[in-house]
Scaffold this active site. Structure first.
Site, PDB file in Angstrom:
ATOM      1  N   HIS A  92      -1.563 -14.041   5.916  1.00 13.99           N
ATOM      2  CA  HIS A  92      -2.389 -13.047   5.212  1.00 13.99           C
ATOM      3  C   HIS A  92      -3.393 -12.359   6.135  1.00 13.99           C
ATOM      4  O   HIS A  92      -4.601 -12.457   5.905  1.00 13.99           O
ATOM      5  CB  HIS A  92      -3.190 -13.703   4.076  1.00 13.99           C
ATOM      6  CG  HIS A  92      -2.399 -14.471   3.075  1.00 13.99           C
ATOM      7  ND1 HIS A  92      -2.945 -15.420   2.244  1.00 13.99           N
ATOM      8  CD2 HIS A  92      -1.086 -14.427   2.751  1.00 13.99           C
ATOM      9  CE1 HIS A  92      -2.013 -15.922   1.453  1.00 13.99           C
ATOM     10  NE2 HIS A  92      -0.868 -15.350   1.758  1.00 13.99           N
ATOM     11  N   GLU A 144       9.736   3.862   7.897  1.00 14.18           N
ATOM     12  CA  GLU A 144       9.703   2.392   7.898  1.00 14.18           C
ATOM     13  C   GLU A 144      10.503   1.898   9.104  1.00 14.18           C
ATOM     14  O   GLU A 144      11.655   2.264   9.282  1.00 14.18           O
ATOM     15  CB  GLU A 144      10.289   1.859   6.586  1.00 14.18           C
ATOM     16  CG  GLU A 144      10.610   0.371   6.567  1.00 14.18           C
ATOM     17  CD  GLU A 144       9.433  -0.532   6.895  1.00 14.18           C
ATOM     18  OE1 GLU A 144       8.389  -0.415   6.242  1.00 14.18           O
ATOM     19  OE2 GLU A 144       9.569  -1.361   7.829  1.00 14.18           O
ATOM     20  N   GLY A 184       0.827  -1.204   0.000  1.00 11.80           N
ATOM     21  CA  GLY A 184       0.000   0.000   0.000  1.00 11.80           C
ATOM     22  C   GLY A 184       0.862   1.255   0.000  1.00 11.80           C
ATOM     23  O   GLY A 184       0.629   2.194  -0.778  1.00 11.80           O
ATOM     24  N   MET A 216       3.800 -15.156  -4.873  1.00  6.67           N
ATOM     25  CA  MET A 216       2.644 -15.638  -5.651  1.00  6.67           C
ATOM     26  C   MET A 216       1.726 -14.460  -5.960  1.00  6.67           C
ATOM     27  O   MET A 216       1.233 -13.791  -5.043  1.00  6.67           O
ATOM     28  CB  MET A 216       1.889 -16.711  -4.864  1.00  6.67           C
ATOM     29  CG  MET A 216       2.719 -17.971  -4.660  1.00  6.67           C
ATOM     30  SD  MET A 216       1.941 -19.112  -3.527  1.00  6.67           S
ATOM     31  CE  MET A 216       0.622 -19.764  -4.534  1.00  6.67           C
ATOM     32  N   ASN A 252      -3.926 -15.387  -2.541  1.00  3.82           N
ATOM     33  CA  ASN A 252      -2.840 -14.630  -1.912  1.00  3.82           C
ATOM     34  C   ASN A 252      -3.088 -13.148  -2.209  1.00  3.82           C
ATOM     35  O   ASN A 252      -3.389 -12.793  -3.348  1.00  3.82           O
ATOM     36  CB  ASN A 252      -1.506 -15.085  -2.488  1.00  3.82           C
ATOM     37  CG  ASN A 252      -1.429 -16.590  -2.575  1.00  3.82           C
ATOM     38  OD1 ASN A 252      -2.229 -17.215  -3.271  1.00  3.82           O
ATOM     39  ND2 ASN A 252      -0.508 -17.183  -1.883  1.00  3.82           N
ATOM     40  N   GLU A 309      -2.227 -24.038  -1.969  1.00  2.00           N
ATOM     41  CA  GLU A 309      -0.922 -23.844  -2.600  1.00  2.00           C
ATOM     42  C   GLU A 309      -0.075 -25.095  -2.397  1.00  2.00           C
ATOM     43  O   GLU A 309       0.002 -25.631  -1.296  1.00  2.00           O
ATOM     44  CB  GLU A 309      -0.236 -22.636  -1.936  1.00  2.00           C
ATOM     45  CG  GLU A 309       1.235 -22.518  -2.215  1.00  2.00           C
ATOM     46  CD  GLU A 309       1.923 -21.498  -1.270  1.00  2.00           C
ATOM     47  OE1 GLU A 309       1.234 -20.613  -0.707  1.00  2.00           O
ATOM     48  OE2 GLU A 309       3.139 -21.621  -1.094  1.00  2.00           O
TER      49      GLU A 309
HETATM   50  P1  FAE Z   1       3.166  -4.868   4.465  1.00  6.32           P
HETATM   51  O1  FAE Z   1       3.694  -5.377   3.180  1.00  6.32           O
HETATM   52  O2  FAE Z   1       3.113  -5.786   5.624  1.00  6.32           O
HETATM   53  O3  FAE Z   1       4.027  -3.574   4.853  1.00  6.32           O
HETATM   54  C1  FAE Z   1       3.874  -2.867   6.050  1.00  6.32           C
HETATM   55  C2  FAE Z   1       5.197  -2.203   6.403  1.00  6.32           C
HETATM   56  O4  FAE Z   1       4.967  -1.290   7.487  1.00  6.32           O
HETATM   57  C3  FAE Z   1       6.271  -3.171   6.893  1.00  6.32           C
HETATM   58  O5  FAE Z   1       7.457  -2.947   6.176  1.00  6.32           O
HETATM   59  C4  FAE Z   1       6.421  -2.845   8.383  1.00  6.32           C
HETATM   60  O6  FAE Z   1       7.733  -3.022   8.878  1.00  6.32           O
HETATM   61  C5  FAE Z   1       6.021  -1.383   8.417  1.00  6.32           C
HETATM   62  N1  FAE Z   1       5.517  -0.961   9.732  1.00  6.32           N
HETATM   63  C6  FAE Z   1       4.625  -1.623  10.520  1.00  6.32           C
HETATM   64  N2  FAE Z   1       4.390  -0.922  11.664  1.00  6.32           N
HETATM   65  C7  FAE Z   1       5.156   0.197  11.570  1.00  6.32           C
HETATM   66  C8  FAE Z   1       5.362   1.285  12.444  1.00  6.32           C
HETATM   67  N3  FAE Z   1       4.706   1.379  13.614  1.00  6.32           N
HETATM   68  N4  FAE Z   1       6.254   2.247  12.084  1.00  6.32           N
HETATM   69  C9  FAE Z   1       6.917   2.176  10.894  1.00  6.32           C
HETATM   70  N5  FAE Z   1       6.751   1.145  10.034  1.00  6.32           N
HETATM   71  C10 FAE Z   1       5.874   0.177  10.352  1.00  6.32           C
HETATM   72  O7  FAE Z   1       1.705  -4.276   4.297  1.00  6.32           O
HETATM   73  N6  FAE Z   1       0.984 -12.601  -0.381  1.00  6.32           N
HETATM   74  C11 FAE Z   1       0.835 -12.894  -1.680  1.00  6.32           C
HETATM   75  O8  FAE Z   1       0.009 -12.259  -2.371  1.00  6.32           O
HETATM   76  N7  FAE Z   1       1.582 -13.901  -2.260  1.00  6.32           N
HETATM   77  C12 FAE Z   1       2.476 -14.655  -1.548  1.00  6.32           C
HETATM   78  O9  FAE Z   1       3.143 -15.539  -2.099  1.00  6.32           O
HETATM   79  C13 FAE Z   1       2.627 -14.370  -0.158  1.00  6.32           C
HETATM   80  N8  FAE Z   1       3.467 -15.106   0.608  1.00  6.32           N
HETATM   81  C14 FAE Z   1       3.708 -14.714   1.901  1.00  6.32           C
HETATM   82  C15 FAE Z   1       4.672 -15.384   2.641  1.00  6.32           C
HETATM   83  C16 FAE Z   1       4.988 -14.939   3.921  1.00  6.32           C
HETATM   84  C17 FAE Z   1       6.026 -15.665   4.723  1.00  6.32           C
HETATM   85  C18 FAE Z   1       4.323 -13.809   4.470  1.00  6.32           C
HETATM   86  C19 FAE Z   1       4.656 -13.298   5.850  1.00  6.32           C
HETATM   87  C20 FAE Z   1       3.347 -13.156   3.748  1.00  6.32           C
HETATM   88  C21 FAE Z   1       3.025 -13.590   2.470  1.00  6.32           C
HETATM   89  N9  FAE Z   1       2.085 -12.932   1.691  1.00  6.32           N
HETATM   90  C22 FAE Z   1       1.875 -13.277   0.379  1.00  6.32           C
HETATM   91  C23 FAE Z   1       1.297 -11.811   2.238  1.00  6.32           C
HETATM   92  C24 FAE Z   1       1.748 -10.432   1.744  1.00  6.32           C
HETATM   93  O10 FAE Z   1       3.146 -10.299   1.853  1.00  6.32           O
HETATM   94  C25 FAE Z   1       1.024  -9.352   2.565  1.00  6.32           C
HETATM   95  O11 FAE Z   1      -0.364  -9.524   2.382  1.00  6.32           O
HETATM   96  C26 FAE Z   1       1.408  -7.947   2.138  1.00  6.32           C
HETATM   97  O12 FAE Z   1       2.787  -7.726   2.326  1.00  6.32           O
HETATM   98  C27 FAE Z   1       0.635  -6.904   2.925  1.00  6.32           C
HETATM   99  O13 FAE Z   1       0.861  -5.649   2.332  1.00  6.32           O
HETATM  100  P2  FAE Z   1       0.597  -4.325   3.139  1.00  6.32           P
HETATM  101  O14 FAE Z   1       0.780  -3.176   2.223  1.00  6.32           O
HETATM  102  O15 FAE Z   1      -0.706  -4.448   3.848  1.00  6.32           O
END
Ligand code: FAE
Length: 524
Positions: A463, A70, A51, A142, A501, A382
């Site tokens: 997720h 971050e 996002g 994915m 995903n 998956e």
């Molecule tokens: P996200 O990507 O989590 O980013 C949030 C950021 O905000 C992070 O860098 C945090 O460090 C930072 N943050 C949090 N709190 C604070 C704070 N207080 N101050 C400063 N910074 C902060 O958010 N999804 C798929 O579609 N395909 C896949 O294959 C897949 N595999 C996955 C495998 C694993 C092991 C994991 C953990 C997740 C996987 N996901 C997958 C889920 C996907 O990565 C997740 O839905 C997204 O990353 C969420 O995106 P957001 O923008 O919500």
């Protein structure tokens, strides 16, 4: 336009220059309580995941100056390598003394601001990414577009046709989504686990599908031929990929930085926020070092604030700020939360006499069982790799189900609490039971007692979604209700389930929201 080098040389943006003048130079580990007040920034984005990265690019392209905070590290800038699953080092975990993979955590490590974090609740553990690039640094890449009918069911008020003709294609293009070549799959022994998974699924009467990914498969083909350094074929994924994966730092964030309008401050954790009388926001921020120690406490003020800290991060900031600063939040914040139906499971004794699922496995999944058309047991599973460096004759699956009972998130006793227990995953468990029984009946094998206590991994969640749902807690474009200058753009907008995903959907929804917010002059 300034290039990135010139931008860095010029001391970042004017506001950044001002900011650094005030904050002074800190030695690692030095405790300093600075009293920087009134550092005015037009737009702050908290979090550099999907996002945050999409919002940053579109705002920067529209000529806006953006500062991104971050809490994790900027790995690209640090020059430190990511570590492999079999040799966990600095990147393996966020400030832990032991590894935190879903299983086999036999490795002790030194606490470091690594890329993978795990948030533990009573009935569920939630894994998240930390670092510039958020979840894109640790995920399996994915890149799945949801089924049109299900998207319509989840978001009845959105223009489905426009999403499938404009926002999803745009998301896939910017993320560099690609599909593996079938010829390569057939010849590459690193995909034996997938071949076995598909063959066994077909024998049990299930349909399978090819799953697109952001890992560059042409790079992987070169890895296989030993023409380039190996990453997916060298056990790298949830602790970061050194090569091959088009994570956000190589796509959206890189493009946003190239505009010269984005400044990213890494190792900056937002603790809580306040609403000021003039409708601006004050953020209390801790700058930390790589051991997690606070080296400086800072106060930022901004006219426009975008929370993109991921579902759990955004909810933590909003609900904590409400508890400690009386920050206004509406009654929908924290509601309509779900695990996207995540349920991990597996099977042991899979083809033990014919080499099992393969000794060497690519870390990038390419296939899945598509059982959505079954009205009684609708799910996607998956076919996941389990690269252990030896043949464990075990098949691993991450199932994605519907979420028929949503949970909720609240804040008390100084922490987030999750209303989520076994009743929320009951139907998912029935689906998993159905799937495993049918697979074992057709192919042999047992429930994966080696991996999970009872063969069911109901508590494994990659997720987390919802809690700040689009059109419920926010306007139709992500502006938080009861606020003039606060926007939420991340996974918390999706009401707990999307059937696949989720990152392609998070990107598409953010593209849609930010386009309309810019059009409406919200950031003028
Ligand atoms: P996200 O990507 O989590 O980013 C949030 C950021 O905000 C992070 O860098 C945090 O460090 C930072 N943050 C949090 N709190 C604070 C704070 N207080 N101050 C400063 N910074 C902060 O958010 N999804 C798929 O579609 N395909 C896949 O294959 C897949 N595999 C996955 C495998 C694993 C092991 C994991 C953990 C997740 C996987 N996901 C997958 C889920 C996907 O990565 C997740 O839905 C997204 O990353 C969420 O995106 P957001 O923008 O919500």
């Amino acid at each position: 336009m300034m290039n990135r080098k010139e931008f860095i040389k010029s001391g970042f943006l004017a506001i950044g220059g001002f900011y650094f003048l005030n904050s002074g130079v800190l030695k690692a580990g030095q405790q300093q309580k600075s009293n920087i007040k009134g550092v005015d920034m037009p737009i702050i984005i908290v979090g550099s995941g999907y996002g945050g990265a999409v919002a940053a690019l579109r705002l920067c392209q529209a000529g806006k100056k953006v500062v991104m905070l971050e809490m994790g590290m900027n790995w690209g800038k640090s020059g430190l390598p990511y570590s492999s699953l079999l040799k966990p080092e600095k990147s393996a975990a966020w400030l832990k003394t032991k590894t935190i993979a879903p299983f086999f955590n036999i490795f002790s490590i030194k606490p470091f601001t690594g890329v993978l974090d795990r948030l533990d609740f009573e009935h569920i553990n939630i894994w998240v990414g930390r670092g510039v690039g958020g979840g894109s640094l640790v995920n399996g890449g994915m890149a799945v577009t949801p089924k049109k009918d299900y998207f319509k069911e989840v978001f009845p008020n959105l223009d489905t046709e426009k999403f499938y003709s404009v926002y999803f294609p745009k998301a896939r293009q910017e993320l560099k989504v690609n599909i593996v070549r079938e010829e390569f799959l057939n010849e590459c022994p690193y995909y034996k686990f997938n071949k076995v998974g598909e063959e066994e699924a077909h024998k049990a009467g299930f349909k399978t599908m090819r799953v697109p990914n952001v890992y560059d498969f042409s790079y992987m083909e070169k890895e296989y031929k030993n023409e380039v350094p190996r990453s997916a074929l060298n056990n790298e994924v949830i602790y970061g990929n050194n090569y091959g994966k088009n994570s956000l730092d190589k796509t959206y964030l890189q493009k946003a930085l190239e505009t010269g309008n984005l400044e990213i401050l890494d190792l900056h954790a937002v603790d809580d926020i306040k609403l000021n009388e003039d409708a601006s926001y004050t953020l209390n921020v801790r700058q930390i070092n790589t051991s997690g120690k606070t080296v400086s406490e800072k106060t930022f003020r901004c006219q426009k604030l975008i929370l993109a800290a991921g579902t759990m991060g955004t909810l933590q900031i909003l609900l904590k700020s409400n508890a400690v600063n009386n920050f206004p939040v509406n009654e929908n914040i924290g509601k309509n939360w779900g695990n996207n139906g995540n349920f991990m499971t597996g099977r042991n004794w899979v083809r033990p006499l014919t080499g099992g699922t393969g000794v060497k496995q690519s870390t990038i999944p390419v296939g899945g069982v598509d059982n959505w058309d079954d009205p009684e047991h609708p799910f996607f599973a998956e076919i996941a790799p389990l690269p252990m460096g030896m043949d464990v004759a075990t098949a691993l699956y991450l199932q994605i189900n519907k979420v028929d009972k949503k949970g909720s998130v609240s804040y008390s006793n100084g922490k987030l609490n999750l209303d989520w227990n076994e009743s929320h995953t009951q139907k998912m468990k029935e689906n998993v039971d159905f799937f495993i029984k049918k697979m074992n009946k057709a192919n042999g094998g047992t429930r994966a007692h080696f991996l999970f206590k009872d063969g069911f991994g109901a508590n494994i969640c990659y997720h987390p979604l919802g809690g700040c749902v689009l059109g419920e807690a926010t306007s139709e474009f992500g502006k938080l209700k009861n606020h003039q200058n606060l926007f939420v753009l991340d996974g918390s907008l999706i009401p707990g389930t999307i059937g696949v995903n989720p990152f392609v959907t998070i990107v598409a929804i953010t593209e849609y929201c930010i386009e309309n917010l810019i059009k409406q002059n919200e950031f003028a």
